[in-house]
Design a protein around this motif. Structure first.
Motif, PDB file in Angstrom:
ATOM      1  N   THR A 136       0.939  -1.229   0.078  1.00  0.00           N
ATOM      2  CA  THR A 136      -0.030  -0.042  -0.052  1.00  0.00           C
ATOM      3  C   THR A 136       0.810   1.154  -0.061  1.00  0.00           C
ATOM      4  OG1 THR A 136      -1.676  -0.937   1.322  1.00  0.00           O
ATOM      5  CG2 THR A 136      -1.831   1.353   1.283  1.00  0.00           C
ATOM      6  N   PHE A 137       1.733   1.335   0.845  1.00  0.00           N
ATOM      7  CA  PHE A 137       2.874   2.296   0.816  1.00  0.00           C
ATOM      8  C   PHE A 137       3.485   2.905  -0.356  1.00  0.00           C
ATOM      9  CE2 PHE A 137       7.095   3.961   1.870  1.00  0.00           C
ATOM     10  CZ  PHE A 137       7.011   5.076   2.320  1.00  0.00           C
ATOM     11  N   LEU A 138       4.103   1.781  -0.734  1.00  0.00           N
ATOM     12  CA  LEU A 138       5.003   1.747  -2.035  1.00  0.00           C
ATOM     13  C   LEU A 138       3.931   2.179  -3.169  1.00  0.00           C
ATOM     14  CD1 LEU A 138       7.513  -1.348  -1.791  1.00  0.00           C
ATOM     15  CD2 LEU A 138       7.969   1.230  -1.531  1.00  0.00           C
ATOM     16  N   TYR A 139       2.827   1.902  -3.472  1.00  0.00           N
ATOM     17  CA  TYR A 139       2.179   2.122  -4.498  1.00  0.00           C
ATOM     18  C   TYR A 139       1.700   3.705  -4.409  1.00  0.00           C
ATOM     19  CZ  TYR A 139      -1.710   1.965  -7.882  1.00  0.00           C
ATOM     20  OH  TYR A 139      -2.442   2.423  -8.965  1.00  0.00           O
ATOM     21  N   MET A 140       1.423   4.196  -3.212  1.00  0.00           N
ATOM     22  CA  MET A 140       1.174   5.452  -2.962  1.00  0.00           C
ATOM     23  C   MET A 140       2.170   6.323  -3.595  1.00  0.00           C
ATOM     24  SD  MET A 140      -2.029   5.534  -2.726  1.00  0.00           S
ATOM     25  CE  MET A 140      -2.422   7.306  -2.092  1.00  0.00           C
ATOM     26  N   VAL A 141       3.331   5.964  -3.029  1.00  0.00           N
ATOM     27  CA  VAL A 141       4.617   6.618  -3.339  1.00  0.00           C
ATOM     28  C   VAL A 141       4.967   6.647  -4.852  1.00  0.00           C
ATOM     29  CG1 VAL A 141       7.021   6.420  -2.957  1.00  0.00           C
ATOM     30  CG2 VAL A 141       6.107   6.224  -1.174  1.00  0.00           C
ATOM     31  N   ASN A 142       4.635   5.388  -5.175  1.00  0.00           N
ATOM     32  CA  ASN A 142       4.791   5.139  -6.743  1.00  0.00           C
ATOM     33  C   ASN A 142       3.806   6.155  -7.701  1.00  0.00           C
ATOM     34  OD1 ASN A 142       5.843   2.370  -8.567  1.00  0.00           O
ATOM     35  ND2 ASN A 142       5.414   4.501  -9.470  1.00  0.00           N
ATOM     36  N   THR A 143       2.627   6.431  -6.956  1.00  0.00           N
ATOM     37  CA  THR A 143       1.570   7.405  -7.505  1.00  0.00           C
ATOM     38  C   THR A 143       1.902   8.858  -7.669  1.00  0.00           C
ATOM     39  OG1 THR A 143      -0.180   5.759  -7.000  1.00  0.00           O
ATOM     40  CG2 THR A 143      -0.598   8.089  -7.439  1.00  0.00           C
ATOM     41  N   TYR A 144       2.556   9.348  -6.458  1.00  0.00           N
ATOM     42  CA  TYR A 144       2.869  10.641  -6.343  1.00  0.00           C
ATOM     43  C   TYR A 144       4.333  11.064  -6.610  1.00  0.00           C
ATOM     44  CZ  TYR A 144      -2.096  10.920  -4.954  1.00  0.00           C
ATOM     45  OH  TYR A 144      -3.277  11.019  -4.821  1.00  0.00           O
ATOM     46  N   ILE A 145       5.100  10.255  -6.836  1.00  0.00           N
ATOM     47  CA  ILE A 145       6.521  10.634  -6.952  1.00  0.00           C
ATOM     48  C   ILE A 145       7.049  11.246  -8.331  1.00  0.00           C
ATOM     49  CG2 ILE A 145       7.363   8.563  -7.984  1.00  0.00           C
ATOM     50  CD1 ILE A 145       9.801   8.626  -6.266  1.00  0.00           C
ATOM     51  N   ILE A 146       6.052  11.112  -9.077  1.00  0.00           N
ATOM     52  CA  ILE A 146       6.309  11.578 -10.526  1.00  0.00           C
ATOM     53  C   ILE A 146       5.523  13.027 -10.552  1.00  0.00           C
ATOM     54  CG2 ILE A 146       6.437   9.435 -11.403  1.00  0.00           C
ATOM     55  CD1 ILE A 146       3.807  10.250 -13.016  1.00  0.00           C
ATOM     56  N   VAL A 147       4.651  13.341  -9.473  1.00  0.00           N
ATOM     57  CA  VAL A 147       3.881  14.707  -9.709  1.00  0.00           C
ATOM     58  C   VAL A 147       4.739  15.929  -9.851  1.00  0.00           C
ATOM     59  CG1 VAL A 147       2.132  16.188  -8.819  1.00  0.00           C
ATOM     60  CG2 VAL A 147       1.894  13.638  -8.622  1.00  0.00           C
ATOM     61  N   PRO A 148       5.832  16.129  -9.050  1.00  0.00           N
ATOM     62  CA  PRO A 148       6.529  17.202  -9.083  1.00  0.00           C
ATOM     63  C   PRO A 148       7.554  17.285 -10.402  1.00  0.00           C
ATOM     64  CG  PRO A 148       6.945  16.446  -6.913  1.00  0.00           C
ATOM     65  CD  PRO A 148       6.166  15.305  -7.890  1.00  0.00           C
ATOM     66  N   THR A 149       7.569  16.360 -11.187  1.00  0.00           N
ATOM     67  CA  THR A 149       8.519  16.414 -12.385  1.00  0.00           C
ATOM     68  C   THR A 149       7.709  16.023 -13.706  1.00  0.00           C
ATOM     69  OG1 THR A 149       9.436  14.142 -11.801  1.00  0.00           O
ATOM     70  CG2 THR A 149      10.613  16.109 -10.962  1.00  0.00           C
ATOM     71  N   ALA A 150       6.461  15.548 -13.418  1.00  0.00           N
ATOM     72  CA  ALA A 150       5.722  15.209 -14.716  1.00  0.00           C
ATOM     73  C   ALA A 150       5.860  16.217 -15.600  1.00  0.00           C
ATOM     74  CB  ALA A 150       4.396  14.791 -14.432  1.00  0.00           C
ATOM     75  N   ASP A 151       5.500  17.494 -15.527  1.00  0.00           N
ATOM     76  CA  ASP A 151       5.539  18.594 -16.825  1.00  0.00           C
ATOM     77  C   ASP A 151       6.981  18.614 -17.306  1.00  0.00           C
ATOM     78  OD1 ASP A 151       6.437  19.334 -14.065  1.00  0.00           O
ATOM     79  OD2 ASP A 151       5.763  21.516 -14.791  1.00  0.00           O
ATOM     80  N   ASP A 152       7.850  18.743 -16.298  1.00  0.00           N
ATOM     81  CA  ASP A 152       9.247  18.584 -17.132  1.00  0.00           C
ATOM     82  C   ASP A 152       9.553  17.583 -17.918  1.00  0.00           C
ATOM     83  OD1 ASP A 152       9.767  21.242 -15.626  1.00  0.00           O
ATOM     84  OD2 ASP A 152      10.705  20.177 -14.101  1.00  0.00           O
ATOM     85  N   MET A 175       1.604   8.933   0.292  1.00  0.00           N
ATOM     86  CA  MET A 175       1.063  10.370  -0.475  1.00  0.00           C
ATOM     87  C   MET A 175       2.344  11.407  -0.150  1.00  0.00           C
ATOM     88  SD  MET A 175      -2.593  12.102  -0.427  1.00  0.00           S
ATOM     89  CE  MET A 175      -3.074  13.435  -1.593  1.00  0.00           C
ATOM     90  N   ALA A 176       2.504  11.443   1.169  1.00  0.00           N
ATOM     91  CA  ALA A 176       3.543  12.516   1.368  1.00  0.00           C
ATOM     92  C   ALA A 176       4.971  12.193   0.958  1.00  0.00           C
ATOM     93  CB  ALA A 176       3.668  12.792   3.078  1.00  0.00           C
ATOM     94  N   CYS A 177       5.572  10.916   1.272  1.00  0.00           N
ATOM     95  CA  CYS A 177       6.839  10.471   0.906  1.00  0.00           C
ATOM     96  C   CYS A 177       7.002  10.812  -0.626  1.00  0.00           C
ATOM     97  CB  CYS A 177       7.068   9.261   1.393  1.00  0.00           C
ATOM     98  SG  CYS A 177       7.226   9.238   3.111  1.00  0.00           S
ATOM     99  N   GLY A 178       6.007  10.420  -1.542  1.00  0.00           N
ATOM    100  CA  GLY A 178       6.145  10.270  -2.870  1.00  0.00           C
ATOM    101  C   GLY A 178       6.966  11.827  -3.177  1.00  0.00           C
ATOM    102  N   PRO A 179       6.014  12.841  -3.298  1.00  0.00           N
ATOM    103  CA  PRO A 179       6.806  14.290  -3.833  1.00  0.00           C
ATOM    104  C   PRO A 179       8.053  14.447  -3.001  1.00  0.00           C
ATOM    105  CG  PRO A 179       4.426  14.152  -3.448  1.00  0.00           C
ATOM    106  CD  PRO A 179       4.775  12.930  -2.967  1.00  0.00           C
ATOM    107  N   GLY A 180       7.917  14.213  -1.681  1.00  0.00           N
ATOM    108  CA  GLY A 180       9.211  14.620  -0.884  1.00  0.00           C
ATOM    109  C   GLY A 180      10.545  13.877  -1.516  1.00  0.00           C
ATOM    110  N   LEU A 181      10.346  12.259  -1.773  1.00  0.00           N
ATOM    111  CA  LEU A 181      11.543  11.848  -2.449  1.00  0.00           C
ATOM    112  C   LEU A 181      11.755  12.369  -3.855  1.00  0.00           C
ATOM    113  CD1 LEU A 181      13.289   9.477  -2.144  1.00  0.00           C
ATOM    114  CD2 LEU A 181      11.450   7.910  -3.143  1.00  0.00           C
ATOM    115  N   ALA A 182      10.838  12.760  -4.410  1.00  0.00           N
ATOM    116  CA  ALA A 182      11.064  13.561  -5.761  1.00  0.00           C
ATOM    117  C   ALA A 182      12.154  14.716  -5.571  1.00  0.00           C
ATOM    118  CB  ALA A 182       9.816  13.858  -6.587  1.00  0.00           C
ATOM    119  N   GLY A 183      11.642  15.243  -4.609  1.00  0.00           N
ATOM    120  CA  GLY A 183      12.369  16.880  -4.270  1.00  0.00           C
ATOM    121  C   GLY A 183      14.032  16.510  -3.925  1.00  0.00           C
ATOM    122  N   LEU A 184      14.177  15.041  -3.478  1.00  0.00           N
ATOM    123  CA  LEU A 184      15.768  14.816  -3.219  1.00  0.00           C
ATOM    124  C   LEU A 184      16.605  14.187  -4.383  1.00  0.00           C
ATOM    125  CD1 LEU A 184      14.929  12.901   0.425  1.00  0.00           C
ATOM    126  CD2 LEU A 184      15.810  15.184   0.043  1.00  0.00           C
TER     127      LEU A 184
END
Length: 683
Positions: free
Chosen positions: A246-262, A374-383
């Motif tokens: 469950t956790f990894l799937y939500m990370v997977n869903t939102y980890i691309i949100v900050p960079t999908a437009d780029d 949901m919180a870790c996905g975007p946060g991880l993308a920022g790193l």
């Protein structure tokens, strides 16, 4: 009390037959609907009055017994014999057992009232519940209030609990339950009373709220004696693997949100194509939710293995799309990720394979894992703000989310293969669940013949339905839906409105999250790191909000009141997000986004809690269950929102914000109007 008690219950069978008679009369022109409405109202008033008067009499009887026991307790001294204290304590516990029976009596009658109201609505066009509740619930002489809004019986429960606490601490260190509300007595009778009171008054706890939020814990929680999973068959590591999935799937869903437009721009597409990139995962989830739900009828291990393989493959394609310079490969990778969505399996595992005594905690773990992901996905993308190449393969902020998730799913697959234990009781549990469900429903159909304040077992023969009627009820009430179409036919207007609200809140949240990178870079020149921090902060509000709502707010207000207030606040948040002037400030955007997101989260918990109460019992099990319907509604909302973002992109980035907010505003207004239309049916 040795006399028969059947006559004190509402006569559900008689009223159901009366309804059938009314239908025939109205079809033949013998009566109009107004006559039927008034006559049936009087009949139901008489039935409710009978219940209330008996309830008041029994409350007085219990209060009198507690008063006499209080006199005996006052005579006890520090030197009193232990056996004397035990005798008084046992007498209190016997009163407690009788109180539990009385609470069940009230609950069974409340269930019967709700059921006959729903049946009338079904036969006569969904008008009666609204009329009856609006005219009876808030009247100064309301007789619905003693049944649905208990005060006196809860006071009796409080007196009993306080006195038992006093006896438990008889050696001189008595601490009042009122001074220290956190005190709990380790007494099975008190636990039964507390559960019955919570159910009767709709009071809740944080864990129960999260369980309903996840649609894992039904409103009618069974007692431990009916639990289908024992401690020996329960496997902790398998539960952990479901929560990790469950956790990894939500990370997977939102980890691309900050960079999908780029990423889409780097492949030669418009920035707003990020809507398609993000939404393609949800498109595939529409289909994966169905086959994973069906698959979990037979196995949990195989669908979880398949999920990990699909998500590994999808992330691999997502990462390689940059060097292949193919937007098609990018979207295909996200589609494969969506086909690996095993949330239906995760939810089903907790519901079917975790013992009841820890199921609330497991349900809270499911919601918490989703929120943290949901919180870790975007946060991880920022790193992941770096760039390098290895053997011609590019690793940068666009591709690293894919590579990181590939590694995560490989590790998860190995852990799953080594540690997961397939439950061996699935078929047995389903059979027992079906049988126990039949028995519970038969209690109501048989005249609610629950023994009350007596050890005498009442005979049920006099009120048992004829064979044809019983067979009709079994077909109507016990058979799970066998398709989405069959499940849809079971939806009452109240359930449809709750699904509409769920669609609205998921649509609104997806618009906010998916377009955040494009909007903030256009108006405020935010970097990927800034967007990641903003999204992570939003995600981190989920658990605190649920703690406040589940522990406090739901115990102060009715769920339907919280529902309407949350919808209005979401509407305010959406309206405040519009760009009306030449300048658009960061405080306006951030404040409106927080209002929208936080109250949408409040709305989601209350909405799913209500949905678990108003949906048919036939939707509580089987492949096409209420959890699947809500998942499908939410997934369709996300797909629609992401398509809206991409379509609005053709008007230019300057028009994107307002264009995408208009549908959110319209759907929110529609959901508020629909809520008021079914407000009394949520009583």
């Amino acid at each position: 009390m040795k006399q028969g008690l059947r006559r004190y219950y509402i006569n559900y069978k008689m009223m159901k037959k009366k309804l059938k008679h009314y239908v025939q009369q109205t079809q033949n022109g013998g009566r109009n609907h107004e006559q039927v409405l008034k006559e049936f109202s009087r009949m139901l008033d008489d039935q409710i009055e009978k219940v209330v008067l008996f309830l008041l009499k029994q409350q007085g009887h219990l209060a009198s017994r507690i008063e006499k026991l209080g006199e005996q307790r006052a005579m006890l001294t520090e030197q009193s014999d232990i056996s004397q204290v035990s005798q008084v304590r046992e007498a209190y516990r016997q009163v407690g057992l009788d109180l539990v029976k009385l609470l069940r009596f009230v609950d069974m009658n409340a269930t019967g009232i709700r059921k006959i109201l729903k049946k009338f609505d079904k036969r006569f066009g969904y008008r009666f519940t609204d009329y009856y509740v609006s005219t009876r619930a808030n009247h100064p002489y309301s007789q619905l209030q003693p049944i649905f809004k208990q005060v006196g019986i809860v006071a009796v429960a409080g007196a009993l609990t306080r006195n038992l606490a006093s006896l438990q601490n008889h050696q001189g260190s008595f601490t009042s339950i009122y001074d220290h509300p956190s005190i709990t007595l380790k007494d099975p009778v008190i636990e039964q009373i507390n559960h019955s009171v919570q159910k009767l008054t709709n009071s809740t706890t944080f864990l129960k709220f999260l369980g309903q939020h996840a649609l894992i814990v039904p409103e009618d929680v069974q007692t431990s004696s009916d639990d289908l999973v024992d401690d020996q068959s329960y496997h902790f590591m398998s539960l952990m693997l479901n929560l990790v999935n469950t956790f990894l799937y939500m990370v997977n869903t939102y980890i691309i949100v900050p960079t999908a437009d780029d990423y889409s721009v780097s492949l030669g597409a418009a920035a707003t194509v990020c809507g398609v990139i993000i939404g393609s995962m949800a498109v595939a989830q529409v289909f994966s939710s169905v086959y994973f739900s069906a698959w979990s009828n037979k196995s949990y291990f195989r669908p979880l293995v398949f999920s990990s393989i699909m998500l590994f493959s999808g992330n691999l394609l997502y990462a390689l799309a940059y060097d292949l310079n193919s937007i098609t490969v990018l979207i295909l990778g996200r589609l494969l990720c969506g086909l690996g969505s095993a949330r239906a399996v995760n939810r089903r595992y907790i519901s079917d394979c975790v013992p009841l005594k820890i199921r609330l905690k497991a349900s809270a773990g499911f919601v918490s894992a989703s929120a943290l992901g949901m919180a870790c996905g975007p946060g991880l993308a920022g790193l992941l703000q770096t760039e390098f190449k290895i053997y011609g393969v590019t690793f940068n902020q666009n591709t690293l989310p894919g590579w990181v998730m590939c590694l995560a799913w490989v590790v998860n697959l190995i852990w799953l293969w080594i540690s997961f234990k397939e439950p061996d009781h699935i078929a047995k549990a389903n059979t027992q669940s079906s049988d126990s469900s039949h028995r519970r429903s038969d209690n109501l159909e048989d005249g609610l013949a629950q023994p009350l304040l007596t050890e005498e077992k009442e005979r049920r023969d006099e009120n048992v339905q004829d064979d044809d009627d019983k067979e009709e009820e079994r077909k109507e009430c016990h058979k799970p839906a066998t398709s989405l179409a069959a499940a849809y036919r079971l939806l009452t207007p109240s359930v449809k409105v709750q699904l509409l609200i769920y669609f609205m809140l998921k649509f609104t949240m997806e618009i906010l999250l998916s377009e955040s990178s494009v909007v903030t870079s256009f108006y405020f020149n935010w970097s990927t790191g800034s967007v990641a921090i903003f999204l992570a902060v939003l995600g981190l509000t989920v658990l605190p909000v649920n703690i406040i709502v589940g522990s406090y707010v739901t115990n102060l207000f009715e769920d339907r009141q919280i529902l309407v207030a949350s919808e209005i606040m979401v509407l305010i948040g959406i309206a405040a997000s519009f760009h009306f002037t030449s300048s658009y400030s960061v405080p306006q955007y951030v404040t409106s986004a927080i209002i929208t997101f936080v109250f949408a989260e409040v709305l989601e918990g209350v909405n799913l809690s209500l949905l678990s109460r108003v949906m048919s019992s036939r939707l509580s099990r089987g492949t096409y269950n209420g959890g699947l319907l809500s998942t499908e509604a939410g997934t369709l909302a996300r797909v629609t929102a992401d398509v809206t973002i991409t379509a609005a992109g053709y008007l230019g980035q300057s028009q994107l914000l307002n264009t995408t907010l208009i549908p959110s505003l319209v759907i929110c207004l529609a959901s508020i109007a629909a809520t008021f239309g079914t407000y009394n049916s949520l009583y």
